[in-house]
Structure formats: C-alpha cells, structure tokens
Design a protein around this motif. Sequence first.
Motif, PDB file in Angstrom:
ATOM      1  N   ASP A  30       0.843  -1.257  -0.020  1.00  0.00           N
ATOM      2  CA  ASP A  30       0.103   0.035  -0.002  1.00  0.00           C
ATOM      3  C   ASP A  30       0.737   1.282   0.148  1.00  0.00           C
ATOM      4  N   ARG A  31       2.042   1.086   0.730  1.00  0.00           N
ATOM      5  CA  ARG A  31       3.093   2.364   0.749  1.00  0.00           C
ATOM      6  C   ARG A  31       3.707   2.793  -0.460  1.00  0.00           C
ATOM      7  N   ASP A  32       4.307   1.479  -1.002  1.00  0.00           N
ATOM      8  CA  ASP A  32       5.157   1.710  -2.416  1.00  0.00           C
ATOM      9  C   ASP A  32       5.056   0.593  -2.966  1.00  0.00           C
ATOM     10  N   GLU A  33       4.263   0.401  -4.118  1.00  0.00           N
ATOM     11  CA  GLU A  33       4.116  -0.378  -5.023  1.00  0.00           C
ATOM     12  C   GLU A  33       5.228  -0.917  -5.895  1.00  0.00           C
ATOM     13  N   SER A  34       6.578  -0.101  -5.753  1.00  0.00           N
ATOM     14  CA  SER A  34       7.703  -0.724  -6.417  1.00  0.00           C
ATOM     15  C   SER A  34       8.253  -1.707  -5.539  1.00  0.00           C
ATOM     16  N   ILE A  35       8.188  -1.892  -4.308  1.00  0.00           N
ATOM     17  CA  ILE A  35       8.726  -2.660  -3.433  1.00  0.00           C
ATOM     18  C   ILE A  35       8.257  -4.248  -4.183  1.00  0.00           C
ATOM     19  N   THR A  36       9.454  -5.058  -4.393  1.00  0.00           N
ATOM     20  CA  THR A  36       9.168  -6.357  -4.843  1.00  0.00           C
ATOM     21  C   THR A  36       8.869  -7.303  -3.455  1.00  0.00           C
ATOM     22  N   ILE A  37       7.920  -8.037  -3.641  1.00  0.00           N
ATOM     23  CA  ILE A  37       7.614  -8.968  -2.382  1.00  0.00           C
ATOM     24  C   ILE A  37       7.555 -10.321  -2.759  1.00  0.00           C
ATOM     25  N   ARG A  72      -3.249 -20.397   1.576  1.00  0.00           N
ATOM     26  CA  ARG A  72      -4.365 -19.640   0.668  1.00  0.00           C
ATOM     27  C   ARG A  72      -4.250 -18.241   0.674  1.00  0.00           C
ATOM     28  N   HIS A  73      -3.934 -17.784   1.728  1.00  0.00           N
ATOM     29  CA  HIS A  73      -3.915 -16.177   1.731  1.00  0.00           C
ATOM     30  C   HIS A  73      -2.771 -15.651   0.844  1.00  0.00           C
ATOM     31  N   TRP A  74      -1.621 -16.251   0.981  1.00  0.00           N
ATOM     32  CA  TRP A  74      -0.499 -15.773   0.223  1.00  0.00           C
ATOM     33  C   TRP A  74      -0.737 -16.150  -1.294  1.00  0.00           C
ATOM     34  N   ILE A  75      -1.334 -17.167  -1.594  1.00  0.00           N
ATOM     35  CA  ILE A  75      -1.692 -17.345  -3.008  1.00  0.00           C
ATOM     36  C   ILE A  75      -2.604 -16.291  -3.588  1.00  0.00           C
ATOM     37  N   GLU A  76      -3.817 -15.871  -2.629  1.00  0.00           N
ATOM     38  CA  GLU A  76      -4.637 -14.924  -2.938  1.00  0.00           C
ATOM     39  C   GLU A  76      -3.765 -13.563  -3.304  1.00  0.00           C
ATOM     40  N   GLY A  96      -1.448 -21.065 -11.232  1.00  0.00           N
ATOM     41  CA  GLY A  96      -1.353 -19.611 -11.644  1.00  0.00           C
ATOM     42  C   GLY A  96      -0.456 -18.755 -10.822  1.00  0.00           C
ATOM     43  N   VAL A  97       0.559 -19.217 -10.020  1.00  0.00           N
ATOM     44  CA  VAL A  97       1.339 -18.605  -9.271  1.00  0.00           C
ATOM     45  C   VAL A  97       2.865 -18.681  -9.582  1.00  0.00           C
ATOM     46  N   ARG A  98       3.424 -17.591  -9.790  1.00  0.00           N
ATOM     47  CA  ARG A  98       4.830 -17.597 -10.142  1.00  0.00           C
ATOM     48  C   ARG A  98       5.605 -18.361  -9.096  1.00  0.00           C
ATOM     49  N   SER A  99       6.408 -19.370  -9.325  1.00  0.00           N
ATOM     50  CA  SER A  99       7.418 -19.960  -8.366  1.00  0.00           C
ATOM     51  C   SER A  99       8.664 -20.282  -8.724  1.00  0.00           C
ATOM     52  N   GLY A 100       9.295 -20.838  -7.767  1.00  0.00           N
ATOM     53  CA  GLY A 100      10.655 -21.262  -8.106  1.00  0.00           C
ATOM     54  C   GLY A 100      11.252 -22.157  -7.081  1.00  0.00           C
ATOM     55  N   LEU A 101      12.126 -23.068  -7.402  1.00  0.00           N
ATOM     56  CA  LEU A 101      12.669 -24.156  -6.398  1.00  0.00           C
ATOM     57  C   LEU A 101      13.797 -23.560  -5.731  1.00  0.00           C
ATOM     58  N   ILE A 142      -0.190  -8.494  -4.858  1.00  0.00           N
ATOM     59  CA  ILE A 142       0.659  -7.766  -3.874  1.00  0.00           C
ATOM     60  C   ILE A 142       1.890  -8.715  -3.797  1.00  0.00           C
ATOM     61  N   VAL A 143       1.949  -9.762  -3.799  1.00  0.00           N
ATOM     62  CA  VAL A 143       3.352 -10.818  -3.757  1.00  0.00           C
ATOM     63  C   VAL A 143       3.515 -11.070  -5.201  1.00  0.00           C
ATOM     64  N   ARG A 144       4.676 -10.904  -5.651  1.00  0.00           N
ATOM     65  CA  ARG A 144       5.261 -11.479  -7.036  1.00  0.00           C
ATOM     66  C   ARG A 144       5.262 -12.756  -7.275  1.00  0.00           C
ATOM     67  N   SER A 145       6.049 -13.495  -6.275  1.00  0.00           N
ATOM     68  CA  SER A 145       6.149 -15.083  -6.487  1.00  0.00           C
ATOM     69  C   SER A 145       6.138 -15.766  -5.184  1.00  0.00           C
ATOM     70  N   ILE A 146       6.009 -17.042  -5.156  1.00  0.00           N
ATOM     71  CA  ILE A 146       5.892 -17.877  -4.072  1.00  0.00           C
ATOM     72  C   ILE A 146       6.929 -18.840  -4.247  1.00  0.00           C
ATOM     73  N   GLY A 147       8.212 -18.850  -3.524  1.00  0.00           N
ATOM     74  CA  GLY A 147       9.073 -19.803  -3.834  1.00  0.00           C
ATOM     75  C   GLY A 147       8.697 -21.222  -2.963  1.00  0.00           C
ATOM     76  N   THR A 148       9.417 -21.994  -3.185  1.00  0.00           N
ATOM     77  CA  THR A 148       9.563 -23.414  -2.163  1.00  0.00           C
ATOM     78  C   THR A 148      10.641 -24.004  -2.214  1.00  0.00           C
TER      79      THR A 148
END
Length: 736
Positions: free
Chosen positions: A486-493, A514-518, A543-548, A524-530
């Motif tokens: 909300d404060r700065d959309e340029s921050i990569t999360i 579930r909430h992180w995928i949403e 449909g979620v950008r991911s990486g190992l 809000i979140v660029r990717s979910i790694g694992t």
Amino acid sequence: MTKATVQSIPFTIEVLRKIAPSRVIDLDGAGHWPALIRELVKQPEQPISVDAIVECAPPDTASAAYDHISIGSHLSLVADINGRVDAALIQKPLLGLRRDQAKVLLRALLNKSRYLIIDVPLGVAPNDPLENGVPNETSWSLVDLSYLPTVRRSLYRDSSGRLHATIIASNADPKKLRAGLPKIGAEFFDEGPTSGAGQLEKVLDRVADQTFELAFIKKNATYKLGQRLINTQGWNTARWLRNRNRSIVTIRATGDKNKDAQGTQVHIRHAAAKEKLRSIPWDFAEHAGEWQCLPVDSDPTKTFIWAERGRVRLPLGEDPEIRLVKQPFGGMAEIGFRGRIETIDLYADELHEISVFPARNPMVCPPSETIESHRGKIASGAEFRRDIPKSGKYNNTQSAFIEEMQNADADICAVHTPRWLGITASTKELFEHCYPIPNTRDQEPYRYDEDVIKHHADVLIDAGAKHIVFSGGDRSHLRIAEVLHDRDESITIDMLWHGSYVQFLEDYNWEMLRHWIEASKAGIVRSIGTVKAGMEQFLESVGVRSGLVLNLITGDVADPPEIDGDELHLGMWISGTTYRKIPHPMLAAIAMTPNTRLHAAGLETRAIDVINFFNINTAEVRKRTLPHDDLLEAIRQTHLTLYVTFSECCPMIPLESLQLGVPCLIGPNSHLFEDNDYLFSRLVVPFPDRADVIAEYIERAFEEREQIVDAYRRYIPGYNKRAQESVRVFLAREEP
C-alpha cells in the motif's frame, strides 16, 4: 450425529430401547449408529438389522457396519422400502435439501416407519462466514418442524452455542412413548422484552427453574447413561467413524516433572471450542485416571479438573482454547490434537494461568498472571508492542539491521520468525541480510498489532529494502507485506514457503498458504518460492509464479568425531512429534541394534515410555528441543544422526549433521542426495515405518561413516553451487 452435546446420543439410545426395533434404517450412512445400536439397544434373542440408504457410496469402514446399503435417491429408495421399519434415523440429508424437498422426504419416512428420529441443527452456525447469520432455504427452525406428529423432542446447545433438536415423530406412537419417556435436555422459548420492577424477579425465577431442571437432569438415568456411554468402546468407535476425532483434544498428565517442581499436577481451568467462548461442562470430558473436579478458590461458582496422572479427552472445535495452571506443584502435560503432540511444563514459582491453542504451532501463548490480564494485553496490543521501543525510534535489533543494509548498500533482505529454528537456520544460509519478525524468539507470530505491523514496515523502508522475501510466511508477515504494498508498489515482495503438501491438513498452514496465493493473484506478492522439490511446478500450475530454492550449508566439512568406547552413539533431534515426524520406528530400530546409546531431544512422553520399556541405553534424552548452538555441539557427540521422517521439504538437520562429520539417515521425502547414487543408497531409508530396514541402514552407515563423510565432502561443493544459483534465479527481477 451432529455437533450437539452428548445427551442427544443417550436420548436416542433410550428411545430405541423403548421401541425395541428389529429393523432400523439410517439415512446418514456414516457407520456410527450400527455400533451403538448393536452394543446398547440389542434385545435378548432378537437380532437387529441396521440398513443404510445413501446417495453416494460410503467409505469401506462405514459400509462394513451395515447389514445392507442401498445407493440412490433418498426419496425413491424410501418409497421402495418393503413393509414398515421400526425406526428411521435422519440428519445429514436434511442439511443438503431445501426445506420443501426435505418435508416431502420426512413425510415419506413417516409412512414407512413406526418412528422417525430426526437430529437437526436449528438456525445458522454462530460466526459462520458462509451463512452470515441469515436463514436460508436449507436452515431449520422449530416452526418449520411443527407440522410433524411429534412424540417428544429435546433441545441442546453445542459448544459453539448453536441450538440442536432431536425430534421423535410417529403417526401412531405404538409404543406409547409420549407418556413413557422422561423429559431430558432443555426446551427453549423466545420471550418478549420485559421491563419494570418485576424484570429482575422474573430473571431470577427463570435461573432458579433452570438450575432445578439441570439438577434433575443430572439425576436422570438417561443422563447417567450418557456419562457411562462416553467411556465405552462403542462411543469411541462411533465418534471416530463420524469425524476421525478431528475436534478431540487429548491431555495427559504424564506423572513427570522437572527437578524444581514439588508435584506432577495438571490443572485444567477452561476448555472451549474457540477463543472467547465459554468452557464446556466437565461432564463431557472423557477421562481415564484419577481426575477430580473441584471449585476454583477465587470463584466457587467455577470448577476445574486436575490429576497427577491420567488422560482426558475433550470434544472441542477447529481452533480450541485450553487454559492450564502453572504452579509450584505443576507437572508435565502432554497436549495432542490432530496428530500433533506438545509437552508443556506446568511448573512455576507463582501460580498463574496460560492459554494453550492446540491447533496452532506452537500451542502455548506467552504466559500472564491471569487469562483476563492476558486478554487485556491482547486487546491493547501490549503483548505485541515489545518491538516498539519506549524511547527512540528503533530498538537495537532494528537499528543494527538498518545500519547493516545501508553500509552494504543492499536493497534485498529476508524476513523470518526466530521461533521457527529450522526456517531461521535456512533463511540465514540462503540470504545475506535477514530481519527477524517478531524481533525475539519468545514472541508468538500468530497475532499482531497494527501499530507493530506499521513499525516493522517503517524499519524495512528506512533500511532501503526494495526487494523483500518473507521466509516462512506467518500471518504477521502477510499483513506487513500488504502494508508495504500500500505504501510503495515498487517494492518487490516474494514469499518462500517451507511447507509441504501434507501440511494442507494443518489448519494454520493451509490458511496461510491460501492467503499468500490470493495475495499473489492480487498482485501484492510477486512469487511464492518453495524448498520442496516439485512444488514449484504445482504452484505454477495454479497460476502462481514460483521457483525451487535449495537449502544449503556452507563451510568446510568436518572429519567424523572420535568418540571413546565401543558403543554406537546415535542422535535423534526432533522438533516435536507430529504425524510428519514420528520417532517410534527409529526407536524400535535402535532397540534391534546391539551396543547402542541414544542421545535425543524433542521427544514426547510416549517416546520416553518406549525407550524405558525396551531398555534402550541412553546418554542424555530431553523432552525439550535444544538451542541451535547446543544442538550442533550435541551432534558432534554421536556417530550417526537419525532423522527418518515421513514428510519433509528440505530438512536442515541432515545438512548440518553431515557438515559436522556425522552421517544422517533420512526418509524418502526430499530431493537430498537423489543426484548421488552412493549417498542416496547409504542415507535415504526407503521405508520409514520399517524398523528392520532402518536398523540395516544404521549398521551399514556406521561401518562406512568415513566413506560417507568423504563422499559428502566431494559432493557438497557442486550442490551448494546449484543451491546458490537457485537463490539467484528466485531473486531475479525479470522472468528467468
């Protein structure tokens, strides 16, 4: 069965005893009624046939309980019943039909049965987000059921406060149950508002009437039958068939204590289906051992139960709250819920209550003098404002992090929760700059205060962070991510998930994923790694950008430790027994292996019992987990580490152990060593529940431990290079 109180079960059993049926039809098909009927309703020399009518095939365990099962439309199959049955039982189908459809089915059942027994929740479930308190076409009220030829009804409230009705209906009442059954349960009536001087007297009269009725009910034979029923095998079997004991919290007074405690007492003051609800009556506790119920000294209107040794099972809910007492005479309490067990030390110099949330991990909230003051701190945010300094803008931890980031001219950092030791160790190896939230290990990560959330966001922004990885992904982390966006959309999360598929079963982990995928799909979140090999493909498929990201341990590999004597020293370091990490097959393997001595930490009471019963030689075995530095020192005192678990992502223990020159046996559940035939064949046990196989691997790994460490020393540089590359790709600003 529903979630109504246990009295609905003995009431139904007493009804069936009066009916003395030879043929019963169950329209739920869950499998619990046949066991109860055959055990508690059986008539001398008169077998009882219990059949089921269901729309879908039930599980095999339920199917085996019935004499015959008919599958198809309820209404069509009821119409095809030959003759009349003595009793028909129905609950679940009513919840899935519109009221007009259900009434047609109920009329058909009345024509085909001498007695119809209906069990149905009334209104809507409290706090149910799906219903929002608005009655719909599938909810019921007593008015909706008033057309039935009711013989007797009983009303109860479940642990959430929802009203349930058990209604006995019959067109002819051939057994004269209307006059022959005692009234049990309570009848609730809605009264209009009252005012004036007589209002208090009316309330007091009502309380007196209900007190008398409750006392009368407790003296009734049906109520006493219920108290006996909850400790029978038939009841336990029926409950397990219904819900696999998902709502049951088990508390064991183990009889153990720490060296400073003056006793082994376990006091339970409160047990509720969820936080802020009233405690269930202790009559509904299924107990074994010498449990006693006594009044609370400070409030004789309240009671608690206690024991020095024994087990109690409490029917609660999805996110229950237990309140235990810590005191000078406090012993060890073992809390079990949905396959996870934690042992809590109840010793303290001064008496105070603690809240325990069995569905959360860990279960124990920070202690307070009383639960009321604890709630006050929660409401005001006092418990979670410790990260906001009383003077100055930032505390030492926050200032040091900001200075570190600025001195390094860094804009990438990782956030982790100090309480999660494995995730913390992983995060610090993977990322150069790390910030702990909460700042200290003793703060629980489940709750948060908005001021604290904003304060941590300030820290990250002032540190110059432009790319933040939330490692672990607790609830507070997600809220900080939302504030930052909300404060700065340029921050990569990004978020790095350290869970596995089987943890979908765990409420908190499932909720957070579930909430992180949403959040990812919302931008809000660029990717979910694992760190679970292959899970990145699953996340991409939804449909979620991911990486190992591959966990790693850097540094030189030590030579195997030299240990005096001819015994084989084995280490077992578990962060709590769960369905994913079960020590008992490994303990059985140790018992099978001659001349061994066990070093261990994080074992629960049953594991200690197994060790003692099978006379396993021990060095030092602790119930509590070890601080990380102490753990590394303890590993060096062993020849082998055993970590043969049932589900993992990429565990840190094997990497840390091998780095210290101590081979580690693991289960077949991660990517570790799958690219090295020798290490895989020596360290990955193919059958984690076979003690004989684990024992074979123990003996071979001990014989070849120097070769294994040498092979690992050659292997790890290439692995670490791949791991570091996986981090680089994960952090890449553009699509790889």
